[in-house]
Write a protein that holds these residues in place. Structure first.
Motif, mmCIF file in Angstrom:
data_model
loop_
_atom_site.group_PDB
_atom_site.id
_atom_site.type_symbol
_atom_site.label_atom_id
_atom_site.label_comp_id
_atom_site.label_asym_id
_atom_site.label_seq_id
_atom_site.Cartn_x
_atom_site.Cartn_y
_atom_site.Cartn_z
ATOM 1 N N SER A 195 -2.152 17.983 -14.571
ATOM 2 C CA SER A 195 -3.549 18.314 -14.305
ATOM 3 C C SER A 195 -4.224 17.086 -13.718
ATOM 4 C CB SER A 195 -4.253 18.785 -15.576
ATOM 5 O OG SER A 195 -4.116 17.843 -16.604
ATOM 6 N N SER A 196 -5.332 17.305 -13.062
ATOM 7 C CA SER A 196 -6.071 16.212 -12.437
ATOM 8 C C SER A 196 -6.681 15.314 -13.500
ATOM 9 C CB SER A 196 -7.176 16.779 -11.544
ATOM 10 O OG SER A 196 -6.620 17.636 -10.569
ATOM 11 N N ASP A 197 -6.801 14.027 -13.196
ATOM 12 C CA ASP A 197 -7.415 13.043 -14.091
ATOM 13 C C ASP A 197 -6.759 13.006 -15.469
ATOM 14 O OD1 ASP A 197 -9.280 12.302 -12.095
ATOM 15 O OD2 ASP A 197 -10.519 14.035 -12.625
ATOM 16 N N CYS A 198 -5.453 13.151 -15.510
ATOM 17 C CA CYS A 198 -4.692 13.138 -16.758
ATOM 18 C C CYS A 198 -3.880 11.842 -16.796
ATOM 19 C CB CYS A 198 -3.773 14.357 -16.812
ATOM 20 S SG CYS A 198 -2.530 14.315 -18.111
ATOM 21 N N LYS A 199 -4.263 10.930 -17.677
ATOM 22 C CA LYS A 199 -3.588 9.621 -17.757
ATOM 23 C C LYS A 199 -2.123 9.764 -18.149
ATOM 24 C CE LYS A 199 -7.104 7.214 -16.573
ATOM 25 N NZ LYS A 199 -7.158 6.780 -15.200
ATOM 26 N N GLU A 200 -1.810 10.676 -19.109
ATOM 27 C CA GLU A 200 -0.414 10.888 -19.495
ATOM 28 C C GLU A 200 0.400 11.401 -18.324
ATOM 29 O OE1 GLU A 200 0.430 13.351 -22.863
ATOM 30 O OE2 GLU A 200 0.336 11.663 -24.209
ATOM 31 N N CYS A 201 -0.197 12.295 -17.527
ATOM 32 C CA CYS A 201 0.492 12.833 -16.346
ATOM 33 C C CYS A 201 0.791 11.714 -15.352
ATOM 34 C CB CYS A 201 -0.352 13.911 -15.672
ATOM 35 S SG CYS A 201 -0.725 15.345 -16.693
ATOM 36 N N GLU A 202 -0.203 10.876 -15.091
ATOM 37 C CA GLU A 202 -0.034 9.764 -14.160
ATOM 38 C C GLU A 202 1.050 8.810 -14.653
ATOM 39 O OE1 GLU A 202 -3.889 7.948 -13.680
ATOM 40 O OE2 GLU A 202 -4.786 9.823 -12.981
ATOM 41 N N ASN A 203 1.054 8.518 -15.944
ATOM 42 C CA ASN A 203 2.051 7.617 -16.516
ATOM 43 C C ASN A 203 3.450 8.217 -16.403
ATOM 44 O OD1 ASN A 203 2.862 5.247 -17.749
ATOM 45 N ND2 ASN A 203 2.433 5.980 -19.812
ATOM 46 N N LEU A 204 3.581 9.496 -16.688
ATOM 47 C CA LEU A 204 4.869 10.172 -16.572
ATOM 48 C C LEU A 204 5.388 10.121 -15.136
ATOM 49 C CD1 LEU A 204 7.200 11.996 -17.429
ATOM 50 C CD2 LEU A 204 5.644 13.937 -17.220
ATOM 51 N N LEU A 205 4.547 10.472 -14.172
ATOM 52 C CA LEU A 205 4.980 10.467 -12.769
ATOM 53 C C LEU A 205 5.350 9.059 -12.310
ATOM 54 C CD1 LEU A 205 2.430 12.981 -11.192
ATOM 55 C CD2 LEU A 205 4.713 13.432 -12.120
ATOM 56 N N LYS A 206 4.602 8.061 -12.771
ATOM 57 C CA LYS A 206 4.911 6.670 -12.429
ATOM 58 C C LYS A 206 6.310 6.300 -12.928
ATOM 59 C CE LYS A 206 3.720 3.181 -14.894
ATOM 60 N NZ LYS A 206 3.498 1.954 -15.554
ATOM 61 N N HIS A 207 6.631 6.678 -14.154
ATOM 62 C CA HIS A 207 7.949 6.358 -14.706
ATOM 63 C C HIS A 207 9.063 7.127 -13.996
ATOM 64 C CE1 HIS A 207 5.843 4.266 -17.914
ATOM 65 N NE2 HIS A 207 7.006 3.726 -18.210
ATOM 66 N N LEU A 208 8.836 8.388 -13.683
ATOM 67 C CA LEU A 208 9.867 9.139 -12.957
ATOM 68 C C LEU A 208 10.179 8.474 -11.622
ATOM 69 C CD1 LEU A 208 8.766 12.838 -13.643
ATOM 70 C CD2 LEU A 208 10.773 11.651 -14.573
ATOM 71 N N LYS A 209 9.147 7.977 -10.946
ATOM 72 C CA LYS A 209 9.361 7.267 -9.677
ATOM 73 C C LYS A 209 10.121 5.969 -9.905
ATOM 74 C CE LYS A 209 5.276 9.266 -7.549
ATOM 75 N NZ LYS A 209 3.868 9.065 -7.182
ATOM 76 N N GLU A 210 9.758 5.222 -10.958
ATOM 77 C CA GLU A 210 10.461 3.969 -11.273
ATOM 78 C C GLU A 210 11.928 4.221 -11.585
ATOM 79 O OE1 GLU A 210 8.386 2.060 -14.490
ATOM 80 O OE2 GLU A 210 6.674 1.524 -13.229
ATOM 81 N N TRP A 211 12.219 5.330 -12.242
ATOM 82 C CA TRP A 211 13.598 5.677 -12.598
ATOM 83 C C TRP A 211 14.339 6.328 -11.438
ATOM 84 C CZ3 TRP A 211 11.443 8.553 -17.428
ATOM 85 C CH2 TRP A 211 11.022 7.619 -18.376
ATOM 86 N N ASP A 212 13.675 6.467 -10.282
ATOM 87 C CA ASP A 212 14.258 7.063 -9.085
ATOM 88 C C ASP A 212 14.698 8.512 -9.316
ATOM 89 O OD1 ASP A 212 14.834 6.892 -6.378
ATOM 90 O OD2 ASP A 212 16.919 6.332 -6.739
ATOM 91 N N ILE A 213 13.834 9.270 -10.009
ATOM 92 C CA ILE A 213 14.084 10.679 -10.293
ATOM 93 C C ILE A 213 13.243 11.518 -9.334
ATOM 94 C CG2 ILE A 213 13.847 12.521 -12.013
ATOM 95 C CD1 ILE A 213 15.999 10.436 -12.719
ATOM 96 N N SER A 214 13.895 12.414 -8.626
ATOM 97 C CA SER A 214 13.178 13.348 -7.753
ATOM 98 C C SER A 214 12.603 14.459 -8.614
ATOM 99 C CB SER A 214 14.119 13.944 -6.718
ATOM 100 O OG SER A 214 14.614 12.929 -5.877
#
Length: 97
Positions: free
Chosen positions: A11-30
């Motif tokens: 959802s928009s403006d969701c800090k947990e969502c942003e943190n999750l997506l940031k980690h997936l990118k760091e882990w190189d997960i599509s």
């Protein structure tokens, strides 16, 4: 892991969502995302599954999603953690059973 293997409802403006997506990118997960604020049909999809909050992560279309940002559990289910390490520890990395 293929992009279609990981689906994250956000959802928009969701800090947990942003943190999750940031980690997936760091882990190189599509992954694919479905923003419930941008498309009400995505919220309906979640509600049909009995889920009323985000983030909700589905890996390889497993029936049990991971709700919220549970870092160790997500890493475990993605195969990034040693299978001998418990994925239920929210206190620290590397918690042993």
């Amino acid at each position: 892991m293929e992009e279609s293997d990981v689906l994250v409802y956000i959802s928009s403006d969701c800090k947990e969502c942003e943190n999750l997506l940031k980690h997936l990118k760091e882990w190189d997960i599509s992954f694919r995302t479905k923003n419930v604020n941008e498309n009400s049909n995505y919220m309906k999809e979640l509600q049909e599954k009995g889920i009323y909050g985000t983030p909700a992560t589905f890996i390889k279309e497993e029936s049990e999603p991971i709700l919220g940002f549970q870092k160790n559990k997500i890493k475990y289910r993605l195969g990034l953690e040693n299978k001998g390490i418990s994925h239920y520890s929210s206190l620290f990395e590397g918690y042993r059973k």
